[in-house]
Design a protein around this motif. Structure first.
Motif, short mmCIF file in Angstrom:
data_model
loop_
_atom_site.label_atom_id
_atom_site.label_comp_id
_atom_site.label_asym_id
_atom_site.label_seq_id
_atom_site.Cartn_x
_atom_site.Cartn_y
_atom_site.Cartn_z
N VAL A 303 0.84 -1.20 0.00
CA VAL A 303 0.00 0.00 0.00
C VAL A 303 0.87 1.24 0.00
O VAL A 303 1.80 1.36 0.80
CB VAL A 303 -0.94 0.01 1.23
CG1 VAL A 303 -1.72 1.31 1.29
CG2 VAL A 303 -1.87 -1.19 1.19
N VAL A 304 0.58 2.18 -0.92
CA VAL A 304 1.17 3.52 -0.90
C VAL A 304 0.15 4.46 -1.54
O VAL A 304 -0.37 4.18 -2.62
CB VAL A 304 2.53 3.56 -1.62
CG1 VAL A 304 2.42 3.09 -3.06
CG2 VAL A 304 3.11 4.97 -1.56
N ASN A 305 -0.14 5.55 -0.85
CA ASN A 305 -1.17 6.45 -1.36
C ASN A 305 -1.01 7.82 -0.70
O ASN A 305 -0.49 7.92 0.42
CB ASN A 305 -2.56 5.88 -1.09
CG ASN A 305 -3.64 6.61 -1.87
OD1 ASN A 305 -3.34 7.38 -2.79
ND2 ASN A 305 -4.90 6.39 -1.51
N LEU A 306 -1.47 8.86 -1.43
CA LEU A 306 -1.45 10.22 -0.91
C LEU A 306 -2.77 10.87 -1.25
O LEU A 306 -3.21 10.85 -2.41
CB LEU A 306 -0.28 11.01 -1.48
CG LEU A 306 -0.07 12.44 -0.96
CD1 LEU A 306 1.41 12.77 -0.88
CD2 LEU A 306 -0.79 13.47 -1.84
N GLN A 307 -3.44 11.47 -0.24
CA GLN A 307 -4.73 12.10 -0.43
C GLN A 307 -4.82 13.38 0.39
O GLN A 307 -4.20 13.48 1.46
CB GLN A 307 -5.87 11.16 0.01
CG GLN A 307 -6.03 9.92 -0.86
CD GLN A 307 -7.08 8.99 -0.27
OE1 GLN A 307 -7.05 8.68 0.90
NE2 GLN A 307 -8.01 8.57 -1.11
#
Length: 367
Positions: A303-307
């Motif tokens: 998992v890798v994410n930016l919001q």
């Protein structure tokens, strides 16, 4: 008295009458030494045969025989001394007292042997599991169950053994029966005194069966992060992140909410928050986060994410998500993300840094 004991007693008295020239104490000592020697020889012979019998069997039986050697020897010596006192020409009063004392010790020794057997079962059972493995969920589950149940069984065996031993003493047995039959102040005090013990005992059984916590679980208790270091029959030791120890009763984990970060798996998603300007290029920040995670050995590749999770009157809140294989690694990965994203914004993307804006209203010209 069994027939063979009566026959043995008559034979001993006959031999003693032939040795009437000996003092009574010498004859009694000679009988005791003879019986103890016979018991010792029988114990050595039996254990030599048992060692040969279990040499090719599994580790449990070999361990039981090895650990029980001293306990069985003590039990055999007590039985031999009791038999010697029974057949010796002692007065009835001292003979009865000695036999009662030896029976009390014999029952305690039997309980000691049973506790040793349960401990040996736990040792053999836990040899199958490796706590040093990276994914040690199964090991933690079984070790937690075995250690708690081992302590509960040892406590129950101790209580039952002591109760049976006290039943052999008439005075104590009568006092115990009258105490249990009464409903007075002493019974109420005893009930209140035993309540915490019984509550923790039941909580220990619940933890062993339902397993809300296990050894080496990462938890948050009382606002502190730590790992379960030890589970005893009455309390749990939590090793906090700064090496302090928090001691909590077993009932705390049954009655109060807490966070268990490794309940089903040791993998976790770490969160790092950044505060950026409205004009921050979110796509560039997202690409940089992915680059940082791929270059880090702490990331597990999942998992890798930016919001953007919130906008205030001054800045925008950006949440960075990245997964890791366990809680300590996730903590280090979060710190690394903060450091490298901050350096990226400072060196290559200064427009993402928060800025102070001020709106100056033009004053109307004076007419």
């Amino acid at each position: 008295m069994p027939p063979f004991i009566s026959e043995l007693t008559r034979e001993v008295f006959r031999l003693w009458r032939q040795l009437h020239w000996l003092p009574e104490w010498a004859a009694i000592a000679l009988i005791v030494v003879a019986f103890v020697f016979i018991g010792w020889a029988a114990n050595q012979t039996v254990f030599a045969g048992l060692k040969l019998a279990v040499r090719k069997r599994d580790l449990f039986w070999r361990g039981v025989v090895g650990r029980a050697r001293l306990k069985v020897r003590i039990a055999v010596m007590i039985a031999a001394m009791a038999l010697a006192v029974t057949v010796s020409p002692l007065d009835p009063g001292p003979s009865e007292f000695l036999r009662q004392t030896l029976l009390f010790l014999f029952i305690l020794t039997i309980g000691w042997m049973l506790v040793g057997a349960s401990d040996m079962w736990a040792v053999v059972y836990l040899r199958r599991f490796n706590m040093a493995a990276e994914d040690n969920l199964v090991a933690r589950k079984h070790i937690t169950q075995a250690r708690i149940l081992q302590r509960v069984v040892a406590l129950l065996i101790g209580v039952v053994t002591l109760g049976l031993a006290l039943l052999t003493i008439a005075e104590v047995r009568q006092w115990g029966m009258s105490l249990l039959a009464s409903a007075g102040v002493v019974g109420i005090i005893a009930g209140f005194a035993l309540q915490p013990l019984l509550t923790n005992l039941i909580a220990g059984v619940q933890i062993a069966t339902d397993q809300p916590i296990r050894l080496d679980d990462a938890v948050i208790v009382e606002g502190e992060w730590g790992v379960i270091e030890e589970i005893t029959s009455t309390y749990v030791v939590v090793k906090l992140w700064d090496w302090r120890r928090m001691i909590l009763p077993l009932t705390w984990f049954i009655q109060k909410p807490f966070q268990n970060w490794t309940r089903e798996t040791s993998r976790l998603i770490g969160t790092a928050f950044l505060y950026v300007d409205y004009e921050a290029p979110i796509e560039r920040l997202r690409a940089e986060l992915e680059r940082v995670c791929r270059a880090s050995p702490l990331w597990d590749g999942d998992v890798v994410n930016l919001q953007v999770t919130e906008v205030t009157d001054r800045v925008a809140q950006v949440r960075c998500l990245a997964s890791a294989r366990n809680a300590p690694t996730a903590f280090d990965l979060r710190c690394e993300i903060r450091e490298k994203m901050l350096a990226f914004m400072r060196d290559e993307c200064p427009e993402a840094l928060p800025r102070q804006r001020q709106l100056n209203a033009s004053a109307d010209p004076v007419s």
